[in-house]
Design a protein around this motif. Sequence first.
Motif, PDB file in Angstrom:
ATOM      1  N   GLY A 153       0.443  41.187  26.434  1.00  0.00           N
ATOM      2  CA  GLY A 153       0.729  39.806  26.797  1.00  0.00           C
ATOM      3  C   GLY A 153       0.416  38.850  25.656  1.00  0.00           C
ATOM      4  N   ILE A 154       0.879  37.648  25.828  1.00  0.00           N
ATOM      5  CA  ILE A 154       0.720  36.619  24.804  1.00  0.00           C
ATOM      6  C   ILE A 154      -0.660  35.986  24.911  1.00  0.00           C
ATOM      7  CG2 ILE A 154       1.600  34.395  23.956  1.00  0.00           C
ATOM      8  CD1 ILE A 154       4.332  35.239  25.207  1.00  0.00           C
ATOM      9  N   ARG A 155      -1.332  35.896  23.757  1.00  0.00           N
ATOM     10  CA  ARG A 155      -2.612  35.212  23.672  1.00  0.00           C
ATOM     11  C   ARG A 155      -2.378  33.834  23.068  1.00  0.00           C
ATOM     12  NH1 ARG A 155      -2.814  40.414  25.287  1.00  0.00           N
ATOM     13  NH2 ARG A 155      -4.827  41.385  25.031  1.00  0.00           N
ATOM     14  N   THR A 156      -3.003  32.827  23.683  1.00  0.00           N
ATOM     15  CA  THR A 156      -2.857  31.454  23.211  1.00  0.00           C
ATOM     16  C   THR A 156      -4.210  30.773  23.254  1.00  0.00           C
ATOM     17  OG1 THR A 156      -0.626  31.352  24.155  1.00  0.00           O
ATOM     18  CG2 THR A 156      -1.661  29.262  23.608  1.00  0.00           C
ATOM     19  N   SER A 157      -4.479  29.977  22.252  1.00  0.00           N
ATOM     20  CA  SER A 157      -5.708  29.189  22.283  1.00  0.00           C
ATOM     21  C   SER A 157      -5.343  27.716  22.395  1.00  0.00           C
ATOM     22  CB  SER A 157      -6.563  29.456  21.050  1.00  0.00           C
ATOM     23  OG  SER A 157      -5.832  29.248  19.877  1.00  0.00           O
ATOM     24  N   SER A 165       3.439  24.291  31.606  1.00  0.00           N
ATOM     25  CA  SER A 165       4.314  25.434  31.905  1.00  0.00           C
ATOM     26  C   SER A 165       4.556  26.308  30.674  1.00  0.00           C
ATOM     27  CB  SER A 165       5.645  24.959  32.483  1.00  0.00           C
ATOM     28  OG  SER A 165       6.380  24.237  31.515  1.00  0.00           O
ATOM     29  N   GLN A 166       4.306  25.778  29.478  1.00  0.00           N
ATOM     30  CA  GLN A 166       4.486  26.575  28.250  1.00  0.00           C
ATOM     31  C   GLN A 166       3.501  27.745  28.169  1.00  0.00           C
ATOM     32  OE1 GLN A 166       3.193  24.638  24.482  1.00  0.00           O
ATOM     33  NE2 GLN A 166       2.462  22.985  25.824  1.00  0.00           N
ATOM     34  N   TYR A 167       2.483  27.738  29.009  1.00  0.00           N
ATOM     35  CA  TYR A 167       1.480  28.808  29.027  1.00  0.00           C
ATOM     36  C   TYR A 167       1.745  29.833  30.137  1.00  0.00           C
ATOM     37  CZ  TYR A 167      -0.749  25.232  26.217  1.00  0.00           C
ATOM     38  OH  TYR A 167      -0.999  24.291  25.262  1.00  0.00           O
ATOM     39  N   GLN A 168       2.950  29.800  30.686  1.00  0.00           N
ATOM     40  CA  GLN A 168       3.314  30.728  31.754  1.00  0.00           C
ATOM     41  C   GLN A 168       3.068  32.164  31.319  1.00  0.00           C
ATOM     42  OE1 GLN A 168       4.519  29.757  34.958  1.00  0.00           O
ATOM     43  NE2 GLN A 168       3.991  31.887  35.359  1.00  0.00           N
ATOM     44  N   ASP A 169       2.233  32.888  32.085  1.00  0.00           N
ATOM     45  CA  ASP A 169       1.905  34.296  31.855  1.00  0.00           C
ATOM     46  C   ASP A 169       1.166  34.560  30.536  1.00  0.00           C
ATOM     47  OD1 ASP A 169       2.996  35.029  34.310  1.00  0.00           O
ATOM     48  OD2 ASP A 169       4.999  35.220  33.432  1.00  0.00           O
ATOM     49  N   HIS A 170       0.532  33.547  29.973  1.00  0.00           N
ATOM     50  CA  HIS A 170      -0.270  33.722  28.761  1.00  0.00           C
ATOM     51  C   HIS A 170      -1.716  34.027  29.139  1.00  0.00           C
ATOM     52  CE1 HIS A 170       2.310  31.417  25.608  1.00  0.00           C
ATOM     53  NE2 HIS A 170       3.090  31.893  26.573  1.00  0.00           N
ATOM     54  N   ALA A 222     -14.824  18.866  30.616  1.00  0.00           N
ATOM     55  CA  ALA A 222     -13.552  18.780  29.877  1.00  0.00           C
ATOM     56  C   ALA A 222     -12.843  20.137  29.903  1.00  0.00           C
ATOM     57  CB  ALA A 222     -13.802  18.328  28.442  1.00  0.00           C
ATOM     58  N   SER A 223     -13.590  21.202  29.642  1.00  0.00           N
ATOM     59  CA  SER A 223     -13.005  22.552  29.702  1.00  0.00           C
ATOM     60  C   SER A 223     -12.579  22.899  31.123  1.00  0.00           C
ATOM     61  CB  SER A 223     -14.023  23.595  29.221  1.00  0.00           C
ATOM     62  OG  SER A 223     -14.314  23.379  27.859  1.00  0.00           O
ATOM     63  N   LEU A 224     -13.329  22.398  32.091  1.00  0.00           N
ATOM     64  CA  LEU A 224     -12.980  22.655  33.490  1.00  0.00           C
ATOM     65  C   LEU A 224     -11.667  21.974  33.861  1.00  0.00           C
ATOM     66  CD1 LEU A 224     -16.512  22.317  35.132  1.00  0.00           C
ATOM     67  CD2 LEU A 224     -15.346  24.384  34.341  1.00  0.00           C
ATOM     68  N   LEU A 225     -11.473  20.749  33.386  1.00  0.00           N
ATOM     69  CA  LEU A 225     -10.209  20.044  33.665  1.00  0.00           C
ATOM     70  C   LEU A 225      -9.020  20.775  33.034  1.00  0.00           C
ATOM     71  CD1 LEU A 225     -11.116  16.245  33.270  1.00  0.00           C
ATOM     72  CD2 LEU A 225     -10.495  17.461  35.377  1.00  0.00           C
ATOM     73  N   VAL A 226      -9.212  21.248  31.806  1.00  0.00           N
ATOM     74  CA  VAL A 226      -8.134  21.991  31.134  1.00  0.00           C
ATOM     75  C   VAL A 226      -7.866  23.286  31.895  1.00  0.00           C
ATOM     76  CG1 VAL A 226      -7.436  23.163  29.006  1.00  0.00           C
ATOM     77  CG2 VAL A 226      -8.587  20.943  28.891  1.00  0.00           C
ATOM     78  N   THR A 227      -8.919  23.947  32.340  1.00  0.00           N
ATOM     79  CA  THR A 227      -8.755  25.182  33.113  1.00  0.00           C
ATOM     80  C   THR A 227      -7.962  24.927  34.386  1.00  0.00           C
ATOM     81  OG1 THR A 227     -10.814  26.086  32.236  1.00  0.00           O
ATOM     82  CG2 THR A 227      -9.986  27.047  34.292  1.00  0.00           C
ATOM     83  N   LEU A 228      -8.304  23.856  35.084  1.00  0.00           N
ATOM     84  CA  LEU A 228      -7.573  23.530  36.315  1.00  0.00           C
ATOM     85  C   LEU A 228      -6.090  23.282  36.045  1.00  0.00           C
ATOM     86  CD1 LEU A 228     -10.154  21.195  38.083  1.00  0.00           C
ATOM     87  CD2 LEU A 228      -9.351  23.435  38.881  1.00  0.00           C
ATOM     88  N   ALA A 229      -5.797  22.695  34.897  1.00  0.00           N
ATOM     89  CA  ALA A 229      -4.403  22.387  34.566  1.00  0.00           C
ATOM     90  C   ALA A 229      -3.617  23.630  34.153  1.00  0.00           C
ATOM     91  CB  ALA A 229      -4.363  21.344  33.449  1.00  0.00           C
ATOM     92  N   LYS A 270      -2.316  33.863  33.002  1.00  0.00           N
ATOM     93  CA  LYS A 270      -2.801  35.079  33.652  1.00  0.00           C
ATOM     94  C   LYS A 270      -4.323  35.109  33.673  1.00  0.00           C
ATOM     95  CE  LYS A 270       0.998  38.271  32.823  1.00  0.00           C
ATOM     96  NZ  LYS A 270       1.407  39.533  32.196  1.00  0.00           N
ATOM     97  N   LYS A 271      -4.937  34.554  32.625  1.00  0.00           N
ATOM     98  CA  LYS A 271      -6.398  34.497  32.528  1.00  0.00           C
ATOM     99  C   LYS A 271      -6.770  33.359  31.601  1.00  0.00           C
ATOM    100  CE  LYS A 271     -10.493  37.271  31.983  1.00  0.00           C
ATOM    101  NZ  LYS A 271     -10.914  37.057  33.350  1.00  0.00           N
ATOM    102  N   VAL A 272      -7.891  32.708  31.916  1.00  0.00           N
ATOM    103  CA  VAL A 272      -8.391  31.608  31.095  1.00  0.00           C
ATOM    104  C   VAL A 272      -9.869  31.857  30.822  1.00  0.00           C
ATOM    105  CG1 VAL A 272      -8.741  29.110  30.931  1.00  0.00           C
ATOM    106  CG2 VAL A 272      -6.778  30.002  32.212  1.00  0.00           C
TER     107      VAL A 272
END
Length: 170
Positions: free
Chosen positions: A26-30, A58-63, A79-86, A92-94
Amino acid sequence: MAEEIINRVANSVLEVFDLEDHYTKGIRTSIDLSQWLFEGLLLKEKDFRAHLKNHDWSQYQDHYVAIYCSTDAIVPAWASLLVTLAVAPFAKKVVVGSLEDLETALFQEILPKIDYKIYENKPVILKGCSKKPVPTSAYVLAIQMLQPIAKSIMYGEACSAVPLFKAAKK
């Protein structure tokens, strides 16, 4: 008359444990939080929330996503929690941390689920070379799984393995 060359590695009872075989595809994204900070250093809550609201998640679909901050900013945990919620509805995993932290988390999920019976009472080589980003922490976890059952554990390749462990003779 020349002697026949025998491949002793192929004929041995040696088992190879290759972490690359268990690599999650799968695709890894930071996601760098500093992109939404004032001058990359200061979190202004109203502006931060606006950036998150307007970002295309939506650009992080299945990342597989790692959230981090590349600057020396002091970022509150929320701040990290808000990004996680979004991002969570799409990813797939955060995780919070580096891409290596993400790989560690993925291996921590997979390695305990493997059936290690084929390695029982056998010499095992923990394959060292990998084309994929396998973190050292994955090797540490793998050796913990193998040690209670393996006869011996080596690291590297069959032609140049480094001995790590040998079970006591019973």
